[in-house]
Design a protein around this motif. Structure first.
Motif, PDB file in Angstrom:
ATOM      1  N   UNK A 153       0.838  -1.198  -0.009  1.00 58.96           N
ATOM      2  CA  UNK A 153      -0.181   0.003   0.078  1.00 58.96           C
ATOM      3  C   UNK A 153       0.987   1.118   0.051  1.00 58.96           C
ATOM      4  N   UNK A 154       1.900   1.475   0.756  1.00 63.28           N
ATOM      5  CA  UNK A 154       2.678   2.617   0.912  1.00 63.28           C
ATOM      6  C   UNK A 154       3.615   2.700  -0.367  1.00 63.28           C
ATOM      7  N   UNK A 155       4.222   1.463  -0.923  1.00 60.10           N
ATOM      8  CA  UNK A 155       4.825   1.664  -2.106  1.00 60.10           C
ATOM      9  C   UNK A 155       3.915   2.186  -3.342  1.00 60.10           C
ATOM     10  N   UNK A 156       2.798   1.614  -3.529  1.00 63.25           N
ATOM     11  CA  UNK A 156       1.773   2.079  -4.702  1.00 63.25           C
ATOM     12  C   UNK A 156       1.288   3.410  -4.354  1.00 63.25           C
ATOM     13  N   UNK A 157       1.133   3.849  -3.154  1.00 61.06           N
ATOM     14  CA  UNK A 157       0.593   5.134  -2.742  1.00 61.06           C
ATOM     15  C   UNK A 157       1.626   6.087  -3.288  1.00 61.06           C
ATOM     16  N   UNK A 158       3.034   5.852  -2.920  1.00 58.75           N
ATOM     17  CA  UNK A 158       4.084   6.689  -3.248  1.00 58.75           C
ATOM     18  C   UNK A 158       4.029   6.612  -4.926  1.00 58.75           C
ATOM     19  N   UNK A 159       3.958   5.629  -5.461  1.00 52.81           N
ATOM     20  CA  UNK A 159       4.065   5.576  -7.085  1.00 52.81           C
ATOM     21  C   UNK A 159       2.783   6.453  -7.774  1.00 52.81           C
ATOM     22  N   UNK A 160       1.601   6.451  -7.127  1.00 50.27           N
ATOM     23  CA  UNK A 160       0.685   7.280  -7.521  1.00 50.27           C
ATOM     24  C   UNK A 160       1.001   8.623  -7.332  1.00 50.27           C
ATOM     25  N   UNK A 161       1.521   9.075  -6.179  1.00 47.85           N
ATOM     26  CA  UNK A 161       2.102  10.417  -5.749  1.00 47.85           C
ATOM     27  C   UNK A 161       2.784  10.936  -6.830  1.00 47.85           C
ATOM     28  N   UNK A 162       3.804  10.242  -7.306  1.00 43.81           N
ATOM     29  CA  UNK A 162       4.979  10.342  -8.138  1.00 43.81           C
ATOM     30  C   UNK A 162       4.144  10.746  -9.659  1.00 43.81           C
ATOM     31  N   UNK A 163       3.289   9.846  -9.953  1.00 47.45           N
ATOM     32  CA  UNK A 163       2.620  10.032 -11.257  1.00 47.45           C
ATOM     33  C   UNK A 163       1.631  11.550 -11.179  1.00 47.45           C
ATOM     34  N   UNK A 164       1.080  11.816 -10.198  1.00 55.48           N
ATOM     35  CA  UNK A 164       0.327  12.908 -10.089  1.00 55.48           C
ATOM     36  C   UNK A 164       1.058  14.077 -10.084  1.00 55.48           C
ATOM     37  N   UNK A 165       2.397  13.899  -9.386  1.00 52.91           N
ATOM     38  CA  UNK A 165       3.238  14.954  -9.414  1.00 52.91           C
ATOM     39  C   UNK A 165       3.876  15.137 -10.844  1.00 52.91           C
ATOM     40  N   UNK A 166       4.308  13.975 -11.674  1.00 52.95           N
ATOM     41  CA  UNK A 166       4.706  14.070 -12.958  1.00 52.95           C
ATOM     42  C   UNK A 166       3.769  14.811 -13.870  1.00 52.95           C
ATOM     43  N   UNK A 167       2.422  14.467 -13.690  1.00 54.82           N
ATOM     44  CA  UNK A 167       1.501  15.030 -14.755  1.00 54.82           C
ATOM     45  C   UNK A 167       1.175  16.366 -14.186  1.00 54.82           C
ATOM     46  N   UNK A 168       1.065  16.717 -12.929  1.00 52.43           N
ATOM     47  CA  UNK A 168       0.724  18.010 -12.755  1.00 52.43           C
ATOM     48  C   UNK A 168       2.206  18.988 -13.135  1.00 52.43           C
TER      49      UNK A 168
END
Length: 197
Positions: free
Chosen positions: A174-189
């Protein structure tokens, strides 16, 4: 008139003295027994009923009594001594599994390296490359030294250990995939911010 008041006051004091000249036994069920305590043994409490002091001696289990208030105002409190907490090595399967999962939620914090690595990789190299550490670390069970379990004795129980490790792996994923999606959102933003300029 003064004599009548004096007599009334004297009677009230006498009644108060007589009514308080008894022991009160309070049982765990809330019942109060007006008595004269005769003897307290290791397991029993022996008393006479206050209304029949010439009557028989009555015995009750000391474990059924919470408190005795003596006629002189002193008290004996009977607190059931609980044994020190002992870790049971042979818990039933459900209890051991429940405790293992609960303890993992409380104590396991060894996911920080995997989660941070995924986040940093995702932020600096992009979402596609961040999939590599995300998939690798989320599918790898936590290292034994990172489990931070509360007791080595508990970990000897196979049901507890399995539940603890399973829950720790779920927390790590859960922590790994949460951090992955945070990175994805940051990259998209970041992409939209740079494209809008």
């Amino acid at each position: 008139m003064k004599n009548k008041i004096t007599i009334v006051l004297y009677c009230l004091m006498l009644i108060t003295t007589i009514s308080s000249a008894q022991d009160i036994i309070t049982k765990k069920n809330g019942d109060d027994i007006q008595a004269k305590v005769i003897e307290i043994t290791l397991n029993e409490l022996k008393y006479k009923n206050f209304n029949n002091l010439d009557g028989p001696i009555i015995s009750i289990l000391k474990s059924d009594v919470i408190l005795i208030r003596y006629e002189n105002g002193t008290k004996d409190v009977f607190v059931e001594e609980k044994p020190a907490i002992v870790v049971k090595e042979l818990l039933d399967e459900e209890t051991a599994a429940f405790n293992g999962a609960r303890d993992a939620s409380r104590f396991y914090k060894g996911y920080t390296g995997a989660g941070s690595g995924t986040l940093v990789t995702g932020l600096f190299t992009g979402s596609i490359l961040a999939l590599i550490p995300a998939i690798t670390t989320s599918s790898t069970p936590p290292k034994y030294e990172n489990l931070n379990y509360p007791s080595s004795t508990l970990m000897k129980n196979p049901d507890y250990e399995r539940a603890y490790k399973d829950k720790a792996l779920k927390i790590k994923k859960l922590k790994v995939w949460n951090n992955y999606f945070i990175a994805v959102i940051a990259n998209v933003a970041t992409y939209f911010i740079l494209v809008k300029k």
